[in-house]
Design an enzyme around this catalytic site. Structure first.
Site, PDB file in Angstrom:
ATOM      1  N   CYS A 115       5.045   9.372  -0.152  1.00  0.00           N
ATOM      2  CA  CYS A 115       3.562   9.640  -0.084  1.00  0.00           C
ATOM      3  C   CYS A 115       3.267  10.824  -1.208  1.00  0.00           C
ATOM      4  O   CYS A 115       4.112  11.642  -1.413  1.00  0.00           O
ATOM      5  CB  CYS A 115       3.030  10.345   1.357  1.00  0.00           C
ATOM      6  N   ARG A 120       0.737  -1.119  -0.125  1.00  0.00           N
ATOM      7  CA  ARG A 120       0.159  -0.193   0.022  1.00  0.00           C
ATOM      8  C   ARG A 120       0.876   1.246  -0.007  1.00  0.00           C
ATOM      9  O   ARG A 120       0.877   1.927  -0.970  1.00  0.00           O
ATOM     10  CB  ARG A 120      -0.987   0.069   1.233  1.00  0.00           C
ATOM     11  N   ASP A 121       1.554   1.514   1.146  1.00  0.00           N
ATOM     12  CA  ASP A 121       2.234   2.706   1.200  1.00  0.00           C
ATOM     13  C   ASP A 121       3.456   2.665   0.292  1.00  0.00           C
ATOM     14  O   ASP A 121       3.801   3.937  -0.341  1.00  0.00           O
ATOM     15  CB  ASP A 121       2.792   3.015   2.821  1.00  0.00           C
ATOM     16  N   HIS A 145      10.358   6.959   7.677  1.00  0.00           N
ATOM     17  CA  HIS A 145      10.844   7.131   6.391  1.00  0.00           C
ATOM     18  C   HIS A 145      12.148   7.387   6.587  1.00  0.00           C
ATOM     19  O   HIS A 145      12.764   8.013   7.517  1.00  0.00           O
ATOM     20  CB  HIS A 145       9.934   8.191   5.729  1.00  0.00           C
ATOM     21  N   ASN A 173       9.986   4.585   2.591  1.00  0.00           N
ATOM     22  CA  ASN A 173       9.749   3.856   3.775  1.00  0.00           C
ATOM     23  C   ASN A 173      10.922   3.286   4.355  1.00  0.00           C
ATOM     24  O   ASN A 173      11.891   2.818   3.646  1.00  0.00           O
ATOM     25  CB  ASN A 173       8.629   3.003   4.170  1.00  0.00           C
ATOM     26  N   HIS A 209       6.226   4.548  12.415  1.00  0.00           N
ATOM     27  CA  HIS A 209       6.352   4.457  10.993  1.00  0.00           C
ATOM     28  C   HIS A 209       7.122   5.503  10.445  1.00  0.00           C
ATOM     29  O   HIS A 209       6.912   6.735  10.534  1.00  0.00           O
ATOM     30  CB  HIS A 209       4.791   4.729  10.298  1.00  0.00           C
TER      31      HIS A 209
HETATM   32  P1  HMG Z   1     -12.695  14.839  -1.890  1.00  0.00           P
HETATM   33  O1  HMG Z   1     -12.437  15.196  -3.456  1.00  0.00           O
HETATM   34  O2  HMG Z   1     -12.814  15.605  -0.854  1.00  0.00           O
HETATM   35  O3  HMG Z   1     -14.234  14.076  -1.781  1.00  0.00           O
HETATM   36  O4  HMG Z   1     -11.751  13.433  -1.430  1.00  0.00           O
HETATM   37  P2  HMG Z   1     -15.487  13.500  -2.748  1.00  0.00           P
HETATM   38  O5  HMG Z   1     -16.305  12.921  -1.771  1.00  0.00           O
HETATM   39  O6  HMG Z   1     -15.771  14.941  -3.490  1.00  0.00           O
HETATM   40  O7  HMG Z   1     -14.786  12.514  -3.651  1.00  0.00           O
HETATM   41  C1  HMG Z   1     -14.132  12.780  -4.880  1.00  0.00           C
HETATM   42  C2  HMG Z   1     -14.128  11.685  -5.899  1.00  0.00           C
HETATM   43  O8  HMG Z   1     -13.759  10.435  -5.073  1.00  0.00           O
HETATM   44  C3  HMG Z   1     -15.871  11.433  -6.249  1.00  0.00           C
HETATM   45  O9  HMG Z   1     -15.791  10.650  -7.476  1.00  0.00           O
HETATM   46  C4  HMG Z   1     -16.273  10.190  -5.427  1.00  0.00           C
HETATM   47  O10 HMG Z   1     -17.281   9.314  -5.686  1.00  0.00           O
HETATM   48  C5  HMG Z   1     -14.782   9.510  -5.099  1.00  0.00           C
HETATM   49  P3  HMG Z   1     -15.936  11.613  -8.710  1.00  0.00           P
HETATM   50  O11 HMG Z   1     -17.489  12.023  -8.543  1.00  0.00           O
HETATM   51  O12 HMG Z   1     -15.180  12.925  -9.065  1.00  0.00           O
HETATM   52  O13 HMG Z   1     -15.781  10.505 -10.004  1.00  0.00           O
HETATM   53  N1  HMG Z   1     -14.821   8.798  -3.749  1.00  0.00           N
HETATM   54  C6  HMG Z   1     -14.042   7.536  -3.693  1.00  0.00           C
HETATM   55  N2  HMG Z   1     -13.975   6.529  -4.694  1.00  0.00           N
HETATM   56  C7  HMG Z   1     -13.502   5.371  -4.263  1.00  0.00           C
HETATM   57  N3  HMG Z   1     -13.342   5.198  -2.579  1.00  0.00           N
HETATM   58  C8  HMG Z   1     -13.693   6.126  -1.757  1.00  0.00           C
HETATM   59  C9  HMG Z   1     -14.052   7.268  -2.225  1.00  0.00           C
HETATM   60  N4  HMG Z   1     -14.494   8.480  -1.712  1.00  0.00           N
HETATM   61  C10 HMG Z   1     -14.809   9.427  -2.410  1.00  0.00           C
HETATM   62  N5  HMG Z   1     -13.545   5.722  -0.608  1.00  0.00           N
HETATM   63  C11 HMG Z   1     -11.044  11.878  -0.054  1.00  0.00           C
HETATM   64  C12 HMG Z   1     -11.859  13.036  -0.078  1.00  0.00           C
HETATM   65  C13 HMG Z   1     -10.919  11.272   1.382  1.00  0.00           C
HETATM   66  C14 HMG Z   1     -11.973  10.693  -0.754  1.00  0.00           C
HETATM   67  C15 HMG Z   1      -9.704  11.741  -0.974  1.00  0.00           C
HETATM   68  O14 HMG Z   1      -9.036  13.016  -0.676  1.00  0.00           O
HETATM   69  C16 HMG Z   1      -8.880  10.493  -0.986  1.00  0.00           C
HETATM   70  O15 HMG Z   1      -9.315   9.433  -1.368  1.00  0.00           O
HETATM   71  N6  HMG Z   1      -7.640  10.668  -0.460  1.00  0.00           N
HETATM   72  C17 HMG Z   1      -6.669   9.737   0.030  1.00  0.00           C
HETATM   73  C18 HMG Z   1      -5.347  10.215  -0.105  1.00  0.00           C
HETATM   74  C19 HMG Z   1      -4.461   9.160   0.185  1.00  0.00           C
HETATM   75  O16 HMG Z   1      -4.839   7.885   0.098  1.00  0.00           O
HETATM   76  N7  HMG Z   1      -3.148   9.339   0.583  1.00  0.00           N
HETATM   77  C20 HMG Z   1      -2.126   8.324   0.620  1.00  0.00           C
HETATM   78  C21 HMG Z   1      -2.449   7.894   2.180  1.00  0.00           C
HETATM   79  S1  HMG Z   1      -1.928   8.568   3.536  1.00  0.00           S
HETATM   80  C22 HMG Z   1      -0.106   8.161   3.573  1.00  0.00           C
HETATM   81  O17 HMG Z   1       0.346   7.717   2.697  1.00  0.00           O
HETATM   82  C23 HMG Z   1       0.519   8.408   4.932  1.00  0.00           C
HETATM   83  C24 HMG Z   1       0.746   7.211   5.925  1.00  0.00           C
HETATM   84  O18 HMG Z   1       1.079   6.307   5.226  1.00  0.00           O
HETATM   85  C25 HMG Z   1       1.738   7.597   7.180  1.00  0.00           C
HETATM   86  C26 HMG Z   1       2.988   7.980   6.690  1.00  0.00           C
HETATM   87  O19 HMG Z   1       3.583   7.638   5.623  1.00  0.00           O
HETATM   88  O20 HMG Z   1       3.385   8.826   7.454  1.00  0.00           O
HETATM   89  C27 HMG Z   1      -0.701   6.834   6.241  1.00  0.00           C
HETATM   90 MG    MG Z   2       4.762   5.860   4.966  1.00  0.00          MG
END
Ligand code: HMG
Ligand code: MG
Length: 312
Positions: A245, A20-21, A214, A254, A212
């Site tokens: 990320c 995933r990450d 990096h 990571n 966690h």
């Molecule tokens: P948004 O644009 O504010 O929300 O996104 P929305 O409700 O307007 O949805 C936008 C579009 O996504 C729409 O589709 C929704 O239907 C769809 P469209 O009408 O444009 O075709 N949608 C979805 N589709 C599938 N599954 C869903 C979903 N929800 C909405 N669950 C939202 C808000 C939270 C959805 C968006 O910002 C998002 O998905 N963000 C994810 C970002 C992400 O995954 N980042 C990486 C992970 S975090 C990380 O890596 C750090 C970590 O590893 C820790 C570390 O490393 O330190 C955890």
């Molecule tokens: Mg990470």
């Protein structure tokens, strides 16, 4: 002199986040079969917790768009957990539909990062997670919590330990069985990480914390060891050091799982992971991505290094 490592737990749980990450940040699309093989090989190597995908918007993170298929296709080994990232109720419903039994919600200690990553404030994200957590609980699904940017943020710079403690405490109080502290950009050094963990430990029992790290500045193992000395027993890492990320510019990979397993097994701390099998897995995914591994424990499959590893 007292043993400086006396408080390191005798066994450590590794949460493998590579599928995933790691893969979420790759420019190159990784085919479904390769993701499935990666997850199955990691389980074969002895990893007991493997983050297998993210049920997020495919517009935001296209590399995770096939997570439903991945979860449908993998052979799930008994005794292995396969959590997935879930940002909202829609993600949870999709995860439940494919029989996921553990999810992770993800918040941040930085307002700017929260906005860039999930398009809402920290408070807004916690509000969004509340019904997700209630429904997950009703379905018997365990929930892990992440706090990103626990030391620094690519947009705001230094993050105060008290800010991390506040978010971590809320996630734990809401029902997260564990809170993973993410040094998302890899800017932490041991003393800063220790100050942050000390602040968080005022809100969340150390037994419910994970680190966690990096490896942007080569500090990840030092930071992990500091956390282990403080009693943390769960470490997130990514095979071949994959990752970064998409919403944290400058974040390098990571901590490589090979490297943390090498360190822990070398210290007599049990991980349950077969280092040779893990290195072979890192090589396969590294060559598929055409850039090898960022991990340093690679030579371990050579006879000379095996002797080093097995020495008392
Ligand atoms: P948004 O644009 O504010 O929300 O996104 P929305 O409700 O307007 O949805 C936008 C579009 O996504 C729409 O589709 C929704 O239907 C769809 P469209 O009408 O444009 O075709 N949608 C979805 N589709 C599938 N599954 C869903 C979903 N929800 C909405 N669950 C939202 C808000 C939270 C959805 C968006 O910002 C998002 O998905 N963000 C994810 C970002 C992400 O995954 N980042 C990486 C992970 S975090 C990380 O890596 C750090 C970590 O590893 C820790 C570390 O490393 O330190 C955890
Ligand atoms: Mg990470």
């Amino acid at each position: 002199m007292n043993d400086p490592l006396a408080d390191v737990p005798p066994a450590v749980t590794i949460v493998e986040v590579g599928p995933r990450d790691g893969l979420q940040n790759e420019a190159r699309t990784v085919p479904l079969e390769a993701k499935v093989r990666l997850i199955e090989d990691l389980a074969e190597a002895g990893l007991k917790v493997i983050e297998a995908g993210a049920f997020v918007s495919p517009r935001w993170v296209p590399q995770m768009a096939d997570s439903v298929e991945v979860l449908r296709t993998i052979r799930r080994r008994p005794g292995v957990r396969y959590p997935v990232l879930v940002p909202n109720a829609r993600g949870l419903e999709a995860a439940l539909a494919v029989g996921v039994d553990e999810i992770a919600v993800f918040a941040a200690a930085s307002e700017s990062f929260s906005q860039k990553n999930i398009n809402c404030s920290i408070a807004g994200s916690l509000e969004r997670f509340a019904p997700v957590m209630e429904r997950a609980k009703a379905e018997g699904v365990r929930v892990r919590g992440y706090v990103s940017c626990v030391v620094g943020c690519p947009y705001e710079g230094v993050i105060a330990p008290s800010a991390v403690a506040g978010v971590a405490g809320r996630l734990h109080a809401m029902g997260c069985y564990e809170v993973s502290l993410g040094d998302t950009v890899g800017v932490g050094t041991p003393r800063k990480v220790a100050e942050m963990v000390r602040a968080v430990a005022g809100e969340v029992p150390v037994a419910a914390l994970a680190i966690h790290a990096h490896d942007t500045y080569g500090q990840a193992l030092a930071n992990v060891l500091t956390c282990l000395e403080m009693g943390i027993g769960t470490v997130d890492s990514s095979v071949a050091g994959l990752g970064g990320c998409p919403y944290a510019p400058g974040a390098s990979g990571n901590l490589a799982t090979e490297d943390v397993v090498y360190m822990l097994e070398g210290m007599g701390v049990a991980t349950g992971v077969d280092l040779g099998a893990l290195v072979a897995t890192a090589r396969v995914i590294g060559s598929l991505l055409d850039r090898g591994s960022r991990g340093r424990a690679h030579a371990v499959v050579s006879p000379r290094q095996s002797i080093v590893l097995e020495a008392p």
